[in-house]
Design a protein around this motif. Structure first.
Motif, PDB file in Angstrom:
ATOM      1  N   LEU B 491      -4.380  -2.064  12.315  1.00 17.59           N
ATOM      2  CA  LEU B 491      -4.004  -2.014  10.903  1.00 17.59           C
ATOM      3  C   LEU B 491      -3.070  -0.837  10.636  1.00 17.59           C
ATOM      4  CD1 LEU B 491      -4.672  -3.379   8.144  1.00 17.59           C
ATOM      5  CD2 LEU B 491      -6.284  -1.509   7.791  1.00 17.59           C
ATOM      6  N   ALA B 492      -3.402   0.329  11.209  1.00 15.59           N
ATOM      7  CA  ALA B 492      -2.583   1.529  10.988  1.00 15.59           C
ATOM      8  C   ALA B 492      -1.170   1.304  11.508  1.00 15.59           C
ATOM      9  CB  ALA B 492      -3.226   2.732  11.669  1.00 15.59           C
ATOM     10  N   GLY B 493      -1.055   0.703  12.693  1.00 13.38           N
ATOM     11  CA  GLY B 493       0.267   0.436  13.255  1.00 13.38           C
ATOM     12  C   GLY B 493       1.059  -0.508  12.369  1.00 13.38           C
ATOM     13  N   PHE B 494       0.379  -1.506  11.827  1.00 11.30           N
ATOM     14  CA  PHE B 494       1.032  -2.472  10.951  1.00 11.30           C
ATOM     15  C   PHE B 494       1.500  -1.808   9.657  1.00 11.30           C
ATOM     16  CE2 PHE B 494       0.644  -5.516   7.433  1.00 11.30           C
ATOM     17  CZ  PHE B 494       1.596  -6.451   7.831  1.00 11.30           C
ATOM     18  N   LEU B 495       0.580  -1.071   9.035  1.00 10.28           N
ATOM     19  CA  LEU B 495       0.915  -0.429   7.757  1.00 10.28           C
ATOM     20  C   LEU B 495       2.011   0.616   7.930  1.00 10.28           C
ATOM     21  CD1 LEU B 495      -2.570   0.006   6.040  1.00 10.28           C
ATOM     22  CD2 LEU B 495      -0.774  -1.659   5.524  1.00 10.28           C
ATOM     23  N   GLY B 496       1.904   1.445   8.972  1.00 11.72           N
ATOM     24  CA  GLY B 496       2.896   2.473   9.205  1.00 11.72           C
ATOM     25  C   GLY B 496       4.288   1.879   9.320  1.00 11.72           C
ATOM     26  N   THR B 497       4.377   0.697   9.924  1.00 12.58           N
ATOM     27  CA  THR B 497       5.672   0.047  10.083  1.00 12.58           C
ATOM     28  C   THR B 497       6.152  -0.574   8.781  1.00 12.58           C
ATOM     29  OG1 THR B 497       5.129  -0.429  12.372  1.00 12.58           O
ATOM     30  CG2 THR B 497       6.909  -1.697  11.396  1.00 12.58           C
ATOM     31  N   VAL B 498       5.259  -1.286   8.117  1.00 11.78           N
ATOM     32  CA  VAL B 498       5.647  -2.036   6.932  1.00 11.78           C
ATOM     33  C   VAL B 498       5.957  -1.118   5.751  1.00 11.78           C
ATOM     34  CG1 VAL B 498       4.846  -3.727   5.253  1.00 11.78           C
ATOM     35  CG2 VAL B 498       4.365  -4.051   7.661  1.00 11.78           C
ATOM     36  N   LEU B 499       5.213  -0.032   5.662  1.00  9.22           N
ATOM     37  CA  LEU B 499       5.353   0.833   4.493  1.00  9.22           C
ATOM     38  C   LEU B 499       6.548   1.774   4.557  1.00  9.22           C
ATOM     39  CD1 LEU B 499       1.642   1.764   3.696  1.00  9.22           C
ATOM     40  CD2 LEU B 499       3.085   0.020   2.657  1.00  9.22           C
ATOM     41  N   GLY B 500       7.413   1.603   5.539  1.00  6.83           N
ATOM     42  CA  GLY B 500       8.618   2.426   5.523  1.00  6.83           C
ATOM     43  C   GLY B 500       8.862   3.144   6.825  1.00  6.83           C
ATOM     44  N   GLY B 501       9.450   4.333   6.743  1.00  5.74           N
ATOM     45  CA  GLY B 501       9.926   4.987   7.949  1.00  5.74           C
ATOM     46  C   GLY B 501      11.257   4.374   8.310  1.00  5.74           C
TER      47      GLY B 501
END
Lengths: 136, 525
Positions: B491-501
Motif C-alpha cells: 500500500l505504501a509503495g502504491f500511495l507514494g507513487t500515486v500521490l506525487g513525487g
C-alpha cells in the motif's frame, strides 16, 4: 545515473540521430546505444512480453491459490484435514506433500516453456540490437 | 553423551572446518576486483550455483529447527517446509532472470536502476543489513543450542563462547574467500547435508518396513498429544488469534524467500539469465527432496526418541535431529550429524556476512558516499571491514537470542524480507509508473512497520519464551507480523507513487524492462 552500472558506458557527447536510415536501425539510437524505447514498442518485444505473461500470470495465480487453500484449510478446517486417507496418513499431510509435487511440476513446466517459447523469442529481440552489442 | 563422544564430535567438526578453510583459500587465489569478491567473477555454472543456492538457503533453521518443530508439534511444524518450497516459484518466474539481467552485485542495483540512486541505494542497504542481521542472529542462536548438545555445555557462558568462535570462523571464510570461497563452502555443505538427511530418511523408512503409516502410528504413541500431532492445530489452533498468527507465518514464508538479500545476491554469481533460471530449477529439486526428508526425520524422531526427551534435552526442540542420530547410529552418527549442522550454520552465516558487507560497501560506500567513483580496491577493503563489524554484531545478537527456536527466529527475517523487499522488487520490475518516492515508501514502510511490530510482539516480551520474559510491552498480539506489514508495504509503495513525487523516468523504465527480459545492454551473453 548510470555510473553505478557501467557495463556499457555512454559517450560524453551523443552522436547525431539520422532519420534517413532503414527501419531496423531505429532500434539503435544515434549514440550507438540500444534505443530501449524503440525496442520496447517493437512487435517482437511485445510478442515476447505476451508469451511471458501467458505463462507466469496463470501459473503464479494457480500456485498461490493452491498454497493459500492449503493454509486456510489447515487453519479453519482441521477436522477435514485430519480425515485418514491411507492408514494414519491423513488428508492434510497428503495435501502438504502434494504441494511439493506441484511445485516441481510447475518448475519443470516453466523451464520447458522458457526453452521452447521464450529463449528463441529473446534471441529475435536481441538480434534487433545486435550491431550495437558489437560496438559496445 | 559423555566426554569420549565430545572428542569424536570435535574431531569430525574440526576436520570439516580445516578442510573447507583450505578449499576456500585455494579457490580464492585472486580476489582483487569487486566483481571477484562479490560475485565470484560471475564464473559459476547454473548447476553449481543451484546447489550453492540450496546450501545458502538450507540453514540450521531448516535442518534443526524444522525437524524439531515437526518432532514436537507434528503437523504445524510441517508448514515451514511447504512455504519454503513453494516460495521458489516466485524466485523462478518473477525474480531470478530479471535480477541477473539488470543488476551487478546487490539488491540495490535493481531497486535503484530507474530511480534516484542515492536515497534508494541507501534504503536498499538498510533493508539488507537489518534482514541479514536478523537471519544471522537466528543462525548463531542455533549454533549455541547445537553446541550445548554436542559438547554437553549447559552454562550460558560456555555457550556464549561457542557462539563467538562460530562467528570468528565464519568471518574468516568471508575475508579469505570472498564470494568464490563462500560459494564452494555452500556447495560442499549442501551435498553433505542432503546426503545425510537422505541416508537418515532411507534408514528410518526401512526401519518401519517402508510403511509411512506405521511410523506415524508409532509417533502418535510416543507423543503426549496422541493422534492430534497428525492434524493441524497443535501449535496454532487454540484460538482465533493463533490461527491468524498461522496465516501470517504462512504468508511471510512464501513471500519472503525470494526477497532475501543473500538469496538474491547468489544470482549474480552466474554469467547470464539462462544459468540463473537453471540455478533455481536445481535449487527447487534439492529443496523438495530435503524437506520431504525432514518430514520423515521429524516424525521419526518423535517415534524413536519421543517428544518428552527432545524438549527436555539441552538445546530443546532444535536437538531432535541430533538425538535421533544418536539413537540410531550412536556417537559416530551424532558426530557426523552435528558436524553437518555446524557446517550448515557456518556456511549460511558466511553467505549472510558477505551479503551485508557487499551491500554496505557497494551501495552505501561506493554509490552514496563516493557518488559511484570509488576505487574498486577501496570498495573491497570497506567490504572486508564491514564483514568484521557485522560479525561482531551477529555474535552479540546470537548470544542474546540463545535458546529460541531457530525456525521461529528465521521466520521473523522472512517477514522483514517479504515486507521491505518483495513489494519494492515487484513494483519496480512490473509497474511502469513506480517512482523513487514509491520505492522509498515501500522499503521504509515495510521495514519500520515490521521491526516495530516485532518489538511489540510476544516474541520479544510478555511470555515465557520471549527474549525478555520479565518485561511486558507486547501490545501487538501476533508473533509474526507479516499479515499486517506486507500489505502495508504494498500500500505504501502504491500511495507514494500515486500521490506525487517526480514521475517515473520513461527512458530508464524502457531500458529496465527490455534489459530485464532480454539482457540487451547488460553485456551478458
Amino acid at each position: 545515473m548510470t555510473k553505478a552500472l557501467p557495463s556499457v558506458s555512454r559517450p560524453a557527447t551523443p552522436g547525431f540521430a539520422t532519420f534517413e536510415e532503414p527501419r531496423h536501425s531505429l532500434l539503435i539510437a544515434g549514440d550507438g546505444e540500444p534505443d530501449f524505447g524503440a525496442i520496447q514498442t517493437s512487435e517482437d518485444f511485445r510478442a515476447l512480453k505476451r508469451r511471458v505473461t501467458r505463462f507466469i500470470l496463470p501459473a503464479t495465480l494457480l500456485f498461490l491459490a493452491w498454497y493459500v487453500a492449503f493454509v486456510l484449510l489447515s487453519a479453519y478446517a482441521a477436522g477435514f484435514m485430519s480425515t485418514p486417507l491411507f492408514g494414519t496418513v491423513n488428508v492434510g499431510l497428503t495435501m502438504g506433500f502434494l504441494q511439493f509435487v506441484t511445485t516441481i511440476i510447475i518448475t519443470m513446466a516453466y523451464a520447458r516453456y522458457s526453452k521452447r517459447k521464450l529463449d528463441p523469442q529473446v534471441e529475435k529481440v536481441r538480434a534487433l540490437a545486435e550491431t550495437d552489442e558489437e560496438l559496445a | 553423551m559423555t566426554g569420549a563422544n565430545t572428542a569424536i564430535n570435535l574431531t569430525v567438526f574440526g576436520v570439516f572446518v580445516l578442510l573447507t578453510l583450505y578449499i576456500v583459500y585455494r579457490a580464492s587465489t585472486r580476489n582483487v576486483s569487486a566483481s571477484d569478491y562479490y560475485a565470484a567473477g560471475s564464473s559459476f555454472t547454473g548447476t553449481q550455483n543451484g546447489i550453492a543456492l540450496s546450501g545458502d538457503f538450507l540453514s540450521a533453521a531448516s535442518f534443526l529447527g524444522i525437524s524439531g518443530a515437526i518432532a514436537v508439534n507434528g503437523y504445524d511444524g510441517f508448514l515451514y517446509s511447504i512455504g519454503w518450497v513453494v516460495a521458489w516459484l516466485i524466485g523462478l518466474m518473477l525474480i531470478a532472470e530479471r535480477l541477473r539481467n539488470t543488476g551487478r552485485f546487490t539488491m540495490g542495483d535493481v531497486m535503484a536502476f530507474r530511480m534516484r540512486q542515492r536515497p534508494v541505494r541507501a534504503a536498499a542497504a538498510n533493508a539488507t543489513l537489518v534482514i541479514s542481521l536478523f537471519y544471522m542472529i537466528a543462525q548463531m542462536a542455533g549454533a549455541g543450542g547445537l553446541m550445548a548438545l554436542l559438547l554437553d555445555v549447559h552454562s550460558k557462558v560456555g555457550q556464549a563462547i561457542i557462539i563467538a568462535v562460530v562467528g570468528i570462523v565464519m568471518v574468516l571464510y568471508v575475508l579469505v574467500g570472498g564470494m568464490k570461497g563462500t560459494t564452494w563452502v555452500q556447495i560442499i555443505k549442501a551435498v553433505l547435508l542432503l546426503l545425510t538427511v537422505s541416508l537418515l530418511t532411507i534408514f528410518l523408512i526401512g526401519k518401519f518396513g517402508f510403511d509411512m503409516s506405521a511410523m506415524l502410528d508409532r509417533a502418535t504413541q510416543k507423543s503426549p498429544l496422541g493422534e492430534a500431532v497428525l492434524s493441524p492445530g497443535v501449535k496454532y489452533g487454540a484460538t482465533d488469534l493463533s490461527k491468524i498468527d498461522f496465516l501470517s507465518l504462512a504468508l511471510a514464508l512464501v513471500l519472503g524467500t525470494a526477497a532475501l538479500p543473500h538469496v538474491l545476491m547468489r544470482f549474480y554469481t552466474v554469467p547470464n539469465a539462462k544459468e540463473a533460471r537453471k540455478s533455481v530449477v536445481w535449487a527447487t529439486w534439492m529443496m523438495a527432496i530435503f524437506y520431504s526428508c525432514t518430514l520423515v526425520i521429524g516424525f521419526g524422531a518423535m517415534a524413536l526418541v519421543g517428544t518428552d526427551k527432545i524438549t527436555g534435552a539441552p538445546g530443546g526442540e532444535n536437538s531432535a535431529a541430533p538425538l535421533l542420530a544418536f539413537q540410531i547410529g550412536g556417537t559416530v552418527l551424532l558426530g557426523i550429524v552435528c558436524a553437518v549442522a555446524f557446517a550448515t550454520i557456518l556456511a549460511v552465516v558466511a553467505g549472510l556476512t558477505l551479503t551485508a558487507s557487499a551491500s554496505f560497501a557497494h551501495d552505501v560506500y561506493a554509490n552514496v558516499i563516493k557518488h559511484g567513483e570509488a576505487d574498486p580496491r577501496d570498495e573491497v577493503r570497506v567490504a572486508r571491514i564491514t564483514a568484521v563489524c557485522v560479525g561482531v554484531l551477529a555474535i552479540v545478537g546470537g548470544i542474546a537470542a540463545n535458546g529460541q527456536n531457530v525456525a521461529f527466529l528465521v521466520a521473523l527475517a522472512f517477514a522483514l524480507a517479504a515486507s521491505a523487499n518483495l513489494p519494492t522488487l515487484l513494483y519496480s520490475l512490473f509497474w511502469k509508473r513506480f517512482n523513487t518516492r514509491g520505492t522509498l515508501w515501500s522499503i521504509y514502510g515495510g521495514l519500520t512497520s515490521c521491526v516495530l511490530l516485532i518489538v511489540f510482539s510476544p516474541a520479544i516480551s510478555g511470555s515465557k519464551s520471549s527474549v525478555f520474559p520479565d518485561a511486558d510491552f507486547a501490545f501487538f498480539p501476533l508473533s509474526n507480523p507479516g499479515i499486517v506489514s506486507i500489505p502495508l508495504s504494498f500500500l505504501a509503495g502504491f500511495l507514494g507513487t500515486v500521490l506525487g513525487g517526480e514521475p517515473a523516468d520513461r527512458e530508464k523504465q524502457a531500458e529496465m524492462e527490455v534489459r530485464g527480459l532480454t539482457g540487451i545492454g547488460s553485456g551478458l551473453r
